[in-house]
Design a protein around this motif. Structure first.
Motif, PDB file in Angstrom:
ATOM      1  N   SER A 261      30.688  40.523  30.625  1.00  0.00           N
ATOM      2  CA  SER A 261      30.219  39.137  30.689  1.00  0.00           C
ATOM      3  C   SER A 261      31.347  38.181  30.312  1.00  0.00           C
ATOM      4  CB  SER A 261      29.031  38.938  29.740  1.00  0.00           C
ATOM      5  OG  SER A 261      29.415  39.234  28.395  1.00  0.00           O
ATOM      6  N   LYS A 262      32.495  38.730  29.934  1.00  0.00           N
ATOM      7  CA  LYS A 262      33.665  37.933  29.568  1.00  0.00           C
ATOM      8  C   LYS A 262      34.585  37.763  30.775  1.00  0.00           C
ATOM      9  CE  LYS A 262      32.446  37.632  25.236  1.00  0.00           C
ATOM     10  NZ  LYS A 262      32.091  36.337  24.618  1.00  0.00           N
ATOM     11  N   HIS A 263      35.581  36.878  30.635  1.00  0.00           N
ATOM     12  CA  HIS A 263      36.474  36.576  31.745  1.00  0.00           C
ATOM     13  C   HIS A 263      37.923  36.853  31.358  1.00  0.00           C
ATOM     14  CE1 HIS A 263      33.105  34.671  33.827  1.00  0.00           C
ATOM     15  NE2 HIS A 263      32.813  34.097  32.671  1.00  0.00           N
ATOM     16  N   VAL A 264      38.693  37.306  32.351  1.00  0.00           N
ATOM     17  CA  VAL A 264      40.113  37.589  32.168  1.00  0.00           C
ATOM     18  C   VAL A 264      40.894  36.720  33.140  1.00  0.00           C
ATOM     19  CG1 VAL A 264      41.917  39.355  32.225  1.00  0.00           C
ATOM     20  CG2 VAL A 264      39.590  39.956  31.488  1.00  0.00           C
ATOM     21  N   HIS A 265      41.938  36.031  32.654  1.00  0.00           N
ATOM     22  CA  HIS A 265      42.753  35.178  33.520  1.00  0.00           C
ATOM     23  C   HIS A 265      43.558  36.030  34.493  1.00  0.00           C
ATOM     24  CE1 HIS A 265      45.998  32.281  34.584  1.00  0.00           C
ATOM     25  NE2 HIS A 265      44.984  31.441  34.552  1.00  0.00           N
ATOM     26  N   ILE A 266      43.930  35.432  35.626  1.00  0.00           N
ATOM     27  CA  ILE A 266      44.677  36.150  36.664  1.00  0.00           C
ATOM     28  C   ILE A 266      45.926  36.800  36.091  1.00  0.00           C
ATOM     29  CG2 ILE A 266      45.845  35.937  38.891  1.00  0.00           C
ATOM     30  CD1 ILE A 266      44.195  33.339  39.295  1.00  0.00           C
ATOM     31  N   ASP A 267      46.728  36.017  35.375  1.00  0.00           N
ATOM     32  CA  ASP A 267      47.994  36.536  34.848  1.00  0.00           C
ATOM     33  C   ASP A 267      47.759  37.630  33.817  1.00  0.00           C
ATOM     34  OD1 ASP A 267      49.314  34.690  36.461  1.00  0.00           O
ATOM     35  OD2 ASP A 267      49.307  33.150  34.902  1.00  0.00           O
ATOM     36  N   GLU A 268      46.685  37.495  33.057  1.00  0.00           N
ATOM     37  CA  GLU A 268      46.386  38.499  32.037  1.00  0.00           C
ATOM     38  C   GLU A 268      45.884  39.793  32.677  1.00  0.00           C
ATOM     39  OE1 GLU A 268      46.452  39.795  28.112  1.00  0.00           O
ATOM     40  OE2 GLU A 268      47.150  37.882  28.956  1.00  0.00           O
ATOM     41  N   ALA A 269      45.186  39.668  33.816  1.00  0.00           N
ATOM     42  CA  ALA A 269      44.688  40.864  34.510  1.00  0.00           C
ATOM     43  C   ALA A 269      45.831  41.780  34.923  1.00  0.00           C
ATOM     44  CB  ALA A 269      43.874  40.452  35.734  1.00  0.00           C
ATOM     45  N   LEU A 270      46.984  41.183  35.240  1.00  0.00           N
ATOM     46  CA  LEU A 270      48.145  41.980  35.654  1.00  0.00           C
ATOM     47  C   LEU A 270      48.741  42.776  34.501  1.00  0.00           C
ATOM     48  CD1 LEU A 270      49.981  39.480  38.034  1.00  0.00           C
ATOM     49  CD2 LEU A 270      48.345  41.258  38.614  1.00  0.00           C
ATOM     50  N   LYS A 271      48.303  42.509  33.285  1.00  0.00           N
ATOM     51  CA  LYS A 271      48.799  43.237  32.122  1.00  0.00           C
ATOM     52  C   LYS A 271      47.892  44.409  31.740  1.00  0.00           C
ATOM     53  CE  LYS A 271      50.773  38.937  30.256  1.00  0.00           C
ATOM     54  NZ  LYS A 271      50.739  37.975  29.120  1.00  0.00           N
ATOM     55  N   THR A 272      46.824  44.604  32.509  1.00  0.00           N
ATOM     56  CA  THR A 272      45.865  45.659  32.183  1.00  0.00           C
ATOM     57  C   THR A 272      46.083  46.883  33.065  1.00  0.00           C
ATOM     58  OG1 THR A 272      44.182  44.930  33.775  1.00  0.00           O
ATOM     59  CG2 THR A 272      44.167  43.892  31.596  1.00  0.00           C
ATOM     60  N   PRO A 273      45.872  48.076  32.553  1.00  0.00           N
ATOM     61  CA  PRO A 273      45.961  49.270  33.406  1.00  0.00           C
ATOM     62  C   PRO A 273      44.864  49.312  34.451  1.00  0.00           C
ATOM     63  CG  PRO A 273      45.130  49.848  31.212  1.00  0.00           C
ATOM     64  CD  PRO A 273      45.583  48.423  31.140  1.00  0.00           C
ATOM     65  N   GLN A 274      43.721  48.648  34.176  1.00  0.00           N
ATOM     66  CA  GLN A 274      42.605  48.663  35.123  1.00  0.00           C
ATOM     67  C   GLN A 274      43.003  48.057  36.466  1.00  0.00           C
ATOM     68  OE1 GLN A 274      42.369  47.819  31.948  1.00  0.00           O
ATOM     69  NE2 GLN A 274      40.725  49.046  31.055  1.00  0.00           N
ATOM     70  N   PHE A 275      43.798  46.980  36.439  1.00  0.00           N
ATOM     71  CA  PHE A 275      44.212  46.345  37.694  1.00  0.00           C
ATOM     72  C   PHE A 275      44.985  47.323  38.561  1.00  0.00           C
ATOM     73  CE2 PHE A 275      47.328  44.183  40.329  1.00  0.00           C
ATOM     74  CZ  PHE A 275      46.554  43.254  41.000  1.00  0.00           C
ATOM     75  N   TYR A 276      45.920  48.042  37.971  1.00  0.00           N
ATOM     76  CA  TYR A 276      46.780  48.937  38.748  1.00  0.00           C
ATOM     77  C   TYR A 276      46.034  50.194  39.190  1.00  0.00           C
ATOM     78  CZ  TYR A 276      50.231  45.666  37.165  1.00  0.00           C
ATOM     79  OH  TYR A 276      50.900  44.494  36.924  1.00  0.00           O
ATOM     80  N   LEU A 277      45.085  50.637  38.382  1.00  0.00           N
ATOM     81  CA  LEU A 277      44.273  51.777  38.800  1.00  0.00           C
ATOM     82  C   LEU A 277      43.397  51.410  39.996  1.00  0.00           C
ATOM     83  CD1 LEU A 277      43.232  53.231  35.323  1.00  0.00           C
ATOM     84  CD2 LEU A 277      44.664  54.372  37.033  1.00  0.00           C
ATOM     85  N   ILE A 278      42.785  50.217  39.949  1.00  0.00           N
ATOM     86  CA  ILE A 278      41.959  49.789  41.076  1.00  0.00           C
ATOM     87  C   ILE A 278      42.833  49.491  42.288  1.00  0.00           C
ATOM     88  CG2 ILE A 278      40.279  48.068  41.877  1.00  0.00           C
ATOM     89  CD1 ILE A 278      39.276  47.825  39.016  1.00  0.00           C
ATOM     90  N   TRP A 279      44.061  48.998  42.058  1.00  0.00           N
ATOM     91  CA  TRP A 279      45.022  48.800  43.158  1.00  0.00           C
ATOM     92  C   TRP A 279      45.253  50.128  43.875  1.00  0.00           C
ATOM     93  CZ3 TRP A 279      49.488  50.355  45.394  1.00  0.00           C
ATOM     94  CH2 TRP A 279      50.189  49.463  46.200  1.00  0.00           C
ATOM     95  N   LEU A 280      45.480  51.187  43.112  1.00  0.00           N
ATOM     96  CA  LEU A 280      45.696  52.512  43.705  1.00  0.00           C
ATOM     97  C   LEU A 280      44.431  53.027  44.393  1.00  0.00           C
ATOM     98  CD1 LEU A 280      47.845  54.202  40.913  1.00  0.00           C
ATOM     99  CD2 LEU A 280      48.584  53.701  43.252  1.00  0.00           C
ATOM    100  N   VAL A 281      43.281  52.754  43.799  1.00  0.00           N
ATOM    101  CA  VAL A 281      42.009  53.162  44.399  1.00  0.00           C
ATOM    102  C   VAL A 281      41.872  52.560  45.795  1.00  0.00           C
ATOM    103  CG1 VAL A 281      39.513  52.749  44.263  1.00  0.00           C
ATOM    104  CG2 VAL A 281      40.734  53.652  42.275  1.00  0.00           C
ATOM    105  N   LEU A 282      42.128  51.243  45.921  1.00  0.00           N
ATOM    106  CA  LEU A 282      42.036  50.590  47.222  1.00  0.00           C
ATOM    107  C   LEU A 282      43.122  51.087  48.165  1.00  0.00           C
ATOM    108  CD1 LEU A 282      40.624  48.454  48.985  1.00  0.00           C
ATOM    109  CD2 LEU A 282      42.279  46.783  48.121  1.00  0.00           C
ATOM    110  N   PHE A 283      44.351  51.197  47.665  1.00  0.00           N
ATOM    111  CA  PHE A 283      45.482  51.630  48.498  1.00  0.00           C
ATOM    112  C   PHE A 283      45.220  53.008  49.101  1.00  0.00           C
ATOM    113  CE2 PHE A 283      49.382  54.215  48.634  1.00  0.00           C
ATOM    114  CZ  PHE A 283      50.075  53.551  49.640  1.00  0.00           C
ATOM    115  N   LEU A 284      44.769  53.949  48.290  1.00  0.00           N
ATOM    116  CA  LEU A 284      44.570  55.321  48.767  1.00  0.00           C
ATOM    117  C   LEU A 284      43.383  55.404  49.722  1.00  0.00           C
ATOM    118  CD1 LEU A 284      45.298  57.045  45.364  1.00  0.00           C
ATOM    119  CD2 LEU A 284      46.676  57.294  47.440  1.00  0.00           C
ATOM    120  N   ASN A 285      42.312  54.647  49.443  1.00  0.00           N
ATOM    121  CA  ASN A 285      41.155  54.644  50.343  1.00  0.00           C
ATOM    122  C   ASN A 285      41.513  54.054  51.700  1.00  0.00           C
ATOM    123  OD1 ASN A 285      38.137  55.050  50.616  1.00  0.00           O
ATOM    124  ND2 ASN A 285      38.255  52.878  51.059  1.00  0.00           N
TER     125      ASN A 285
END
Length: 466
Positions: free
Chosen positions: A247-271
């Motif tokens: 229910s909380k929000h993460v700023h765009i620039d801050e999202a790039l500092k999380t491992p979740q962003f890169y894991l989901i990036w790989l999820v989309l890339f591989l699919n």
């Protein structure tokens, strides 16, 4: 109620293309928003049908057949590649701008770029200057593709907090289905404008450019965003949040500092990598797998069937993710996809064309579903306040997969044929590698966890950024 009233008064006094002017008045039906999104996505979905211009563009000088000085297919292939690259780049950089200026200005800019790109390309055909086609459809049109793709999606997520998957599926289904309108329309227009001295491509580009500009502009005018603190009637946020829904929000620039962003990036890339290469070679693949059984016409029907499943999967899988969860939906993609890819060569070798076609239809439905489920996945992880910008950054995975997928399929096939492998068996290694990629995607998805609270914005930070 005061915040809603203040927003309404601000909307009445704000410039037409400002973010404030798009705030919906009280009583506005959220079901008016999906048609506005579709007005844009059905237009930019034309990108999947650009191949219908390839053959006519090789005969601009010769008209009925290629003549000395006409463009080759390898030269023309860069037009679509540039469009996909600039789609990813403009989505990545324009997503942050979208959050600042709102969807109306972004969608209108997309209309100008996409429609204008066709007009520049028409001039390129008329003057026979390939650079103008690269600039027009590839660069300017590609920017329109990216901005047009991300701008309605984040708006729909805010209107449908109770059905995020269904909302994004509605819009992105339009992108998958746009080619089904554009392909026959383009062929019809080229036949209409064709003459003894023209293949009709330039005139068709002009008509499409104007038509797409008008349709996308109507969408931009109709789009609305909900007022602050708006919620669907009768809906209340769950008291106990789901494990991966924040229910909380993460700023765009801050999202790039999380491992979740890169894991989901790989999820989309591989699919996407596992599906996009197959989509580009579907006609050739089924004909070589069932030699003397499948005609060119039947192969074209197979491609059309794949397009239907690609489009339908975007709505069905994304809607299903509202019930089973985004992470579980991707688990289905990776497990079922890997099994199907491993089984496809056996279907071909046994001559079972029905199971072969069914397997690829399911694979392409999950390919489309991956696109429509990921915005809701991001909203669950990072909140909805900046999901448009975060989604834009993530679409660089699509641009990368657009290069990796076709290259993997084409070069592996060429390598196999050069080593004496029969055409009917040339895709076996390729699809087995696709299955391995999906297994890697399964692991990446498994590693996704809830975003650490240190990345969440406080209420004051959120107010300052919006």
């Amino acid at each position: 109620m005061s915040s809603v009233a203040d927003s309404t008064r601000g909307a009445q006094n704000a410039p037409f293309f400002s973010k404030e002017a798009t705030v919906a008045p009280p009583g506005f039906s959220r079901w008016m928003v999906p048609p506005a999104a579709l007005a844009v996505h059905l237009c930019i979905g034309q990108a999947y049908a650009f191949s219908v211009f390839n053959a006519p563009l090789t005969k601009v000088i010769g008209v009925t057949q290629s003549a000395p000085g006409d463009w080759t297919l390898t030269t023309l292939g860069w037009i679509f590649s540039l469009a996909i690259v600039f789609l990813g780049l403009s989505a990545a950089f324009g997503g942050k701008w979208l959050e600042r200026v709102g969807p109306r200005r972004t969608m209108f800019t997309a209309a100008c770029c996409f429609g204008g790109g066709f007009l520049v390309s028409a001039l390129g055909v008329y003057l026979h200057q390939i650079v103008l086609l690269y600039l027009g459809y590839g660069v300017i049109g590609g920017i329109g593709l990216g901005l047009g793709y991300v701008s309605p999606v984040s708006t729909l997520i805010r209107w449908f907090p109770d059905r995020r998957g269904m909302a994004t599926g509605l819009a992105i289904m339009g992108f998958g289905g746009g080619a089904m309108i554009a392909a026959p329309l383009s062929v019809m227009l080229m036949k209409h404008f064709a003459s003894d001295t023209s293949s009709g491509v330039a005139q068709t580009f002009v008509v499409l450019g104007v038509a797409y500009f008008i349709s996308m502009t109507i969408g931009s005018i109709a789009i609305r965003v909900p007022a602050p603190d708006w919620k669907p009637a009768g809906w209340t946020p769950p008291v106990v949040a789901k494990k991966l829904v924040s229910s909380k929000h993460v700023h765009i620039d801050e999202a790039l500092k999380t491992p979740q962003f890169y894991l989901i990036w790989l999820v989309l890339f591989l699919n996407v990598t596992a599906g996009i290469g197959i989509l580009g070679q579907a006609s050739v693949m089924i004909q070589e797998s069932f030699k003397d059984t499948v005609t060119a016409g039947a192969a074209a029907g197979f491609v059309g069937l794949l397009s239907l499943f690609n489009m339908g999967g975007r709505l069905v899988w994304a809607s299903a993710s509202d019930w089973v969860g985004r992470k579980n939906t991707y688990f289905i993609f990776f497990v079922l996809g890997a099994i199907l890819y491993y089984a496809v060569p056996q279907f071909a070798q046994s001559g079972n064309i029905v199971l072969f076609v069914l397997a690829y239809c399911l694979i392409l439905s999950m390919y489309g579903g991956g696109f429509s489920t990921v915005p809701a996945y991001l909203a669950d992880m990072f909140g909805t306040a900046f999901v448009g910008g975060i989604h834009g950054r993530l679409l660089t995975a699509w641009a990368a997969a657009g290069v990796a997928g076709p290259a993997l399929v084409n070069y592996l096939r060429q390598y196999q044929l050069a080593n004496g492998v029969a055409k009917a068996d040339a895709y076996t290694m390729t699809v087995h590698i696709m299955a391995l990629l999906l297994i890697v995607g399964f692991v990446c998805n498994l590693l996704v966890r809830r975003v650490n609270e240190k990345h969440h914005m406080s209420e004051s930070q959120l107010a300052a950024k919006q």
